[in-house]
Design a protein around this motif. Structure first.
Motif, PDB file in Angstrom:
ATOM      1  N   UNK A 268       0.728  -1.198   0.050  1.00  0.00           N
ATOM      2  CA  UNK A 268       0.037   0.061  -0.113  1.00  0.00           C
ATOM      3  C   UNK A 268       0.852   1.061   0.050  1.00  0.00           C
ATOM      4  N   UNK A 269       2.013   1.189  -0.181  1.00  0.00           N
ATOM      5  CA  UNK A 269       3.003   2.456  -0.039  1.00  0.00           C
ATOM      6  C   UNK A 269       3.611   2.696  -1.315  1.00  0.00           C
ATOM      7  N   UNK A 270       3.153   3.743  -2.036  1.00  0.00           N
ATOM      8  CA  UNK A 270       3.664   4.053  -3.417  1.00  0.00           C
ATOM      9  C   UNK A 270       5.233   4.512  -3.372  1.00  0.00           C
ATOM     10  N   UNK A 271       5.419   5.190  -2.213  1.00  0.00           N
ATOM     11  CA  UNK A 271       6.901   5.663  -2.102  1.00  0.00           C
ATOM     12  C   UNK A 271       7.798   4.728  -2.476  1.00  0.00           C
ATOM     13  N   UNK A 272       7.571   3.379  -1.909  1.00  0.00           N
ATOM     14  CA  UNK A 272       8.796   2.425  -2.193  1.00  0.00           C
ATOM     15  C   UNK A 272       8.867   2.100  -3.665  1.00  0.00           C
ATOM     16  N   UNK A 273       7.871   2.099  -4.168  1.00  0.00           N
ATOM     17  CA  UNK A 273       7.732   1.867  -5.720  1.00  0.00           C
ATOM     18  C   UNK A 273       8.540   2.668  -6.513  1.00  0.00           C
ATOM     19  N   UNK A 274       8.388   4.103  -6.127  1.00  0.00           N
ATOM     20  CA  UNK A 274       9.069   5.254  -7.067  1.00  0.00           C
ATOM     21  C   UNK A 274      10.541   5.096  -6.535  1.00  0.00           C
ATOM     22  N   UNK A 275      10.732   4.918  -5.287  1.00  0.00           N
ATOM     23  CA  UNK A 275      12.151   4.629  -4.854  1.00  0.00           C
ATOM     24  C   UNK A 275      12.868   3.544  -5.682  1.00  0.00           C
ATOM     25  N   UNK A 276      12.138   2.349  -5.530  1.00  0.00           N
ATOM     26  CA  UNK A 276      12.931   1.325  -6.512  1.00  0.00           C
ATOM     27  C   UNK A 276      12.979   1.651  -7.922  1.00  0.00           C
ATOM     28  N   UNK A 302       2.529   1.630  -9.135  1.00  0.00           N
ATOM     29  CA  UNK A 302       2.751   2.968  -8.475  1.00  0.00           C
ATOM     30  C   UNK A 302       1.924   3.939  -9.150  1.00  0.00           C
ATOM     31  N   UNK A 303       1.853   4.005 -10.392  1.00  0.00           N
ATOM     32  CA  UNK A 303       0.773   4.867 -10.951  1.00  0.00           C
ATOM     33  C   UNK A 303      -0.673   4.781 -10.619  1.00  0.00           C
ATOM     34  N   UNK A 304      -0.954   3.127 -10.389  1.00  0.00           N
ATOM     35  CA  UNK A 304      -2.383   2.954  -9.912  1.00  0.00           C
ATOM     36  C   UNK A 304      -2.520   3.251  -8.425  1.00  0.00           C
ATOM     37  N   UNK A 305      -1.691   3.237  -7.636  1.00  0.00           N
ATOM     38  CA  UNK A 305      -1.584   3.466  -6.397  1.00  0.00           C
ATOM     39  C   UNK A 305      -1.785   4.717  -6.167  1.00  0.00           C
ATOM     40  N   UNK A 415     -11.407  22.802 -21.419  1.00  0.00           N
ATOM     41  CA  UNK A 415     -12.318  21.991 -20.756  1.00  0.00           C
ATOM     42  C   UNK A 415     -11.454  21.384 -19.505  1.00  0.00           C
ATOM     43  N   UNK A 416     -12.296  21.348 -18.408  1.00  0.00           N
ATOM     44  CA  UNK A 416     -11.294  20.848 -17.111  1.00  0.00           C
ATOM     45  C   UNK A 416     -11.531  19.322 -17.294  1.00  0.00           C
ATOM     46  N   UNK A 417     -10.401  18.623 -17.269  1.00  0.00           N
ATOM     47  CA  UNK A 417     -10.633  17.345 -17.188  1.00  0.00           C
ATOM     48  C   UNK A 417     -10.306  16.738 -15.635  1.00  0.00           C
ATOM     49  N   UNK A 418     -11.554  16.411 -15.115  1.00  0.00           N
ATOM     50  CA  UNK A 418     -11.634  16.089 -13.432  1.00  0.00           C
ATOM     51  C   UNK A 418     -10.760  15.269 -13.013  1.00  0.00           C
ATOM     52  N   UNK A 419     -10.587  14.216 -14.035  1.00  0.00           N
ATOM     53  CA  UNK A 419      -9.453  13.155 -13.524  1.00  0.00           C
ATOM     54  C   UNK A 419      -8.315  12.937 -14.700  1.00  0.00           C
ATOM     55  N   UNK A 420      -7.555  13.872 -14.860  1.00  0.00           N
ATOM     56  CA  UNK A 420      -6.587  13.350 -15.846  1.00  0.00           C
ATOM     57  C   UNK A 420      -5.348  12.585 -15.133  1.00  0.00           C
ATOM     58  N   UNK A 421      -4.622  11.801 -15.807  1.00  0.00           N
ATOM     59  CA  UNK A 421      -3.616  10.979 -15.211  1.00  0.00           C
ATOM     60  C   UNK A 421      -2.600  11.934 -14.319  1.00  0.00           C
ATOM     61  N   UNK A 422      -2.327  11.412 -13.202  1.00  0.00           N
ATOM     62  CA  UNK A 422      -1.576  12.064 -12.246  1.00  0.00           C
ATOM     63  C   UNK A 422      -0.171  11.694 -12.428  1.00  0.00           C
ATOM     64  N   UNK A 423       0.753  12.724 -12.306  1.00  0.00           N
ATOM     65  CA  UNK A 423       2.190  12.411 -12.582  1.00  0.00           C
ATOM     66  C   UNK A 423       2.815  12.142 -11.098  1.00  0.00           C
TER      67      UNK A 423
END
Lengths: 512, 359
Positions: A268-276, A302-305, A415-423
């Motif tokens: 459940x921790x996304x940080x680890x994945x980015x670090x890895x 990581x992106x999904x998390x 147009x504002x995309x309410x849920x565009x992909x998060x970086x």
């Protein structure tokens, strides 16, 4: 007459021009001739000097030939002596080798010992047939065996840190120990250490309350396990690179196994994945496909998390806003004196999330802020106010015009995309959360009916949000647009829309 | 009528009747005044083209009440005449009030549904936590409460939307309150099934599969659309998560139930092909008529695997939240969507898919 004088004047002017031109060019010609004459002289001098140089060179060559002839002998003899000297030095080294090796082993300078051994090995091999050399070689072998044993001992103890282990392995390899065994042992040791780390992580996650602070846990996990794993991988690569594909496979399998166990723990921790991600990327040059697919998988997870995190946080804030809009009686509310408490809580929560995410991610890119962004008032509203359309009685045409204005504005704004992909950066995460929350506020506002003061309260609340939320998002226009839309929608839902003066709004917000 | 498909939607205190002539792609608009109050829900009678029911807001001493009433449209408008658009001199006409669905006993009406394929005499309204079944008598000029049911439980339970199932002889109704879906039998006004926590957040709308008895679809604020088999309510049969914000409407196509339309406040309308849970999961099989041939036409069999579900198209013509979508009852390939800024968009199912389904 006039034209004649005119012409005369012109002719005179032209004449003088011509003369100046000729004078200027004349000078240039003169200087050119001078330069050429000088060049001729200089070249003549140079020729003389060249001739002299040639004769001198001939003389020098002559001398040099004579000297080398005389000194030829001596030269040969000296070379021979030098060669003999070197050979003698080497022989001395060889004779002293056993004792030197023993001393090294005693002193624990394994590296040096191995180096000596390496140097001597080739020569000894070659001259095995000579008895004296033979003796030396035998001695050396004995000592080397002992050295290897000691190295293995140290290696097995495993108490030493990774770099020392790596050194041992390096030396053992240099001594010609079978590489595969070493591979296996090395990995086994690393596994032992990393499993310990995993176990401690598991223990932390285990039933013992309270659950550990996420950040601490991730730090622990990150530095302990991941750091260890990366060190192991790096060392392995260096040491066993020569072993080719077999070795690489083993490493990949090892990494994958431990890695998957680790990911299971820290799911459940996304940080680890980015670090890895970062760590593994470093090793990406290693041409083994399992590593890169692992990378890709990790990135995808990581992106999904991260997306999920943004959704969840957005939901929390949305629920707060929703309840605040749905439960309040907007028709009979009093003239607003303060910003509503829920808005302050929203800002507090957003700041808290900002801090939390800021610990894990970098800032990200923001569009350049305008210096007076906090002073901006609502455009649709103010433009319509200026046109004085808000008659106290409700007429069907008034909201249509503001509606038209806002529609036209919407056509030209993105147009504002309410849920565009998060970086993977803080600003993007916060933008996602704020977008979700504000969109919820908008939808909830559209479902209620507002009295005059209800509308003004919404106006105050939105201004307050605008003052504080713009600095969290990538593009502050987004916050402006959404909040404008909220107030415009509230105005449409109000049978008696009389907006509050912007100065009063600002005073209330500043007080809050 | 085959040529046109009138569409009605409520705009504040007006009802706009849009006539769409699909042969010539012309749109005509007529405006009716609904002075009783702000309209929040509209539904047309299945039996009489000129009759419709609305739920509207009435403001009285700073309180908002939602009431329901049945109205009749002026005669000229219900036949869908093709007036030329220049004829704007015709003033907006008024609806004729037939009867109120009197709600002094209960507070806020959330929605009104007619009995489908009925004779326009039965109507159900949802008010707070009550289901009210009305009988319209004397050509709809009087509404008599036939029976009612209430939802008991802690907290303020409130129905948000409901739908009358066209199956089982029109005796079943499904309602949504907060995150729960319930099915009711209208003869006994008792609950038949209950789907708890159908969605993570509020359920906005539901619709019944016109061809399969036990199937219904629901959509909610968790941005998902879920399909249920009411015989087994523990789990949805399928979940769609194509939208990125609240889904306000879900509608099955009236004849081809694999086409599902959803509208959401992320300004998109998505047409999905839910083949695997439709009445024809294997595509169009060979008809009995064709087998009468002596030749070996039977050897050309269609593939026996179920076709894949997919999103057919995403329509992004709206600039603001889409609050309503529906299929035309005249032409099964036509649908319309309505967004907050008042934009009505009429679209068709892509031709390739239409032929694929038909042939």
């Amino acid at each position: 007459m006039d034209s004649e004088t005119d012409m005369v004047r012109q002719i005179r002017a032209l004449d003088s021009d011509m003369q100046t031109l000729v004078y200027e060019n004349y000078n240039k010609f003169i200087s050119a001739t001078d330069t050429i004459r000088k060049m001729k002289n200089d070249f003549r001098k140079m020729e003389d000097e060249m001739d002299r140089l040639a004769t001198n060179m001939a003389v020098i060559t002559d001398f040099s030939a004579r000297i080398s002839a005389t000194l030829q002998d001596r030269h040969e003899r000296i070379t021979k002596l030098a060669g003999v000297h070197a050979l003698l030095r080497k022989l001395q080294f060889l004779f002293e080798l056993p004792s030197r090796l023993t001393k090294c082993v005693e002193l624990g300078a394994y590296g040096q010992a191995v180096r000596y051994q390496g140097r001597a090995q080739a020569v000894l091999q070659q001259y095995q047939h000579l008895p004296s050399f033979r003796a030396i070689q035998d001695d050396c072998q004995v000592i080397t065996a002992r050295l290897a044993q000691q190295l293995r001992q140290r290696f097995r103890e495993g108490g030493s840190g990774a770099p020392e282990q790596a050194e041992c392995v390096e030396l053992l390899l240099a001594l010609g120990e079978p590489a595969e065994e070493l591979c296996e042992e090395f990995l086994a040791h690393a596994r032992g250490r990393l499993e310990e780390e995993l176990r401690s992580l598991e223990a932390e996650l285990g039933p013992s309350p309270p659950a550990p602070d996420v950040l601490e846990f991730t730090d622990h996990g990150g530095s302990g396990f991941v750091g260890g794993l990366c060190q192991v991988a790096a060392a392995y690569q260096e040491l066993f690179a020569a072993q080719g594909p077999a070795g690489a496979e083993r490493l990949a399998a090892f990494a994958r196994e431990l890695g998957s166990r680790y990911f299971a723990l820290t799911a459940t921790i996304s940080y680890i994945l980015t670090l890895t991600d970062e760590q593994f990327l470093v090793q990406d040059q290693f041409p083994v496909t399992p590593v890169s697919t692992l990378c890709a998988e990790a990135r995808e997870t990581a992106r999904r998390l991260l997306t999920h995190y943004v959704k969840v946080q957005g939901l929390v804030i949305s629920q707060m806003l929703r309840k605040s809009v749905e439960t309040r009686d907007w028709l009979s509310t009093l003239e607003p004196r303060n910003v509503r408490a829920v808005m302050k809580r929203v800002v507090e929560d957003t700041t808290a999330i900002d801090v939390q995410v800021g610990l894990l991610y970098e800032e990200g890119v923001r569009k350049a802020q305008s210096s007076d962004s906090s002073k901006r008032t609502f455009s649709v509203y103010s433009s319509s106010r200026q046109q004085g359309r808000y008659a106290p009685s409700y007429t069907p045409s008034a909201p249509m015009d503001t509606n038209l204005l806002s529609n036209i504005q919407k056509l030209f704004s993105e147009r504002i995309d309410v849920f565009s992909p998060v970086e993977f950066n803080k600003v993007s995460v916060l933008t996602g959360i704020i977008k979700i929350s504000l969109k919820t506020l908008l939808e909830c506002v559209r479902l209620r009916t507002f009295g005059r003061f209800g509308l003004q309260q919404v106006q105050v609340d939105c201004h307050f949000l605008q003052l504080y939320l713009w600095r969290f998002v990538a593009d502050e226009e987004l916050v402006h647009l959404l909040l404008d839309e909220v107030v415009a929608s509230a105005a449409l839902r109000c049978p008696d829309p009389v907006p509050m003066e912007p100065s009063v709004v600002e005073v209330i917000c500043e007080r809050g | 009528m085959e040529d046109d498909a009138p569409v009605i939607y409520g705009l504040e205190f007006q009802i706009h009747i849009i006539d769409f002539d699909d042969e010539n792609n012309i749109i005509n608009k007529n405006v009716l005044l609904h002075q009783a109050g702000e309209i929040w829900h509209i539904s047309a009678s299945p039996a009489d083209r000129g009759v419709l029911a609305t739920c509207y807001n009435r403001t009285s001493d700073s309180k908002v009440l939602t009431c329901a009433a049945v109205w009749r449209m002026p005669k000229e408008l219900e036949s869908g005449t093709h007036e030329s658009p220049d004829d704007s001199s015709s003033a907006a006409q008024t609806l004729e009030l037939l009867c109120h669905l009197d709600n002094t006993a209960h507070s806020n009406m959330a929605c009104v549904v007619w009995e489908p394929m009925g004779d326009g005499k039965k109507i159900i309204s949802l008010a707070d936590n009550h289901i009210l079944l009305w009988d319209l008598q004397e050509s709809s000029s009087q509404a008599v409460l036939a029976s009612s049911a209430s939802l008991e439980g802690k907290g303020q339970l409130k129905f948000t939307s409901g739908r009358w199932s066209p199956h089982h002889n029109c005796t079943q109704v499904a309602t949504a309150n907060d995150t729960t879906l319930r099915g009711w039998d209208t003869r006994s006004m008792s609950q038949i099934y209950c789907i708890e926590n159908a969605h993570g957040q509020l359920v906005r709308d539901l619709d019944f599969n016109p061809n399969k008895q036990y199937y219904l679809a629901s959509c909610g604020d968790d941005c998902k659309v879920k399909f249920w088999d009411t015989r087994n309510v523990t789990e949805p049969v399928k979940t769609l998560e194509e939208h990125s914000h609240w889904v306000w409407n879900v509608r099955y196509n009236h004849s081809h139930d694999q086409l599902v339309l959803t509208g959401s406040s992320d300004s998109r309308v998505i047409l999905s092909n839910m083949v695997s849970i439709s009445s024809e999961p294997f595509g169009h099989l060979v008809d009995d008529d064709d087998i009468s041939d002596q030749e070996d036409h039977r050897s050309e069999e269609k593939s026996k695997e179920p076709l894949q579900d997919n999103v057919i198209a995403t329509y992004e013509e709206h600039e603001d939240s889409v609050y309503a979508v529906d299929w035309s009852s005249a032409d099964p390939w036509l649908f319309a969507s309505l967004s907050y800024d008042g934009r009505l968009v009429i679209n068709r199912v892509p031709r390739a898919l239409k032929y694929h389904i038909l042939l």
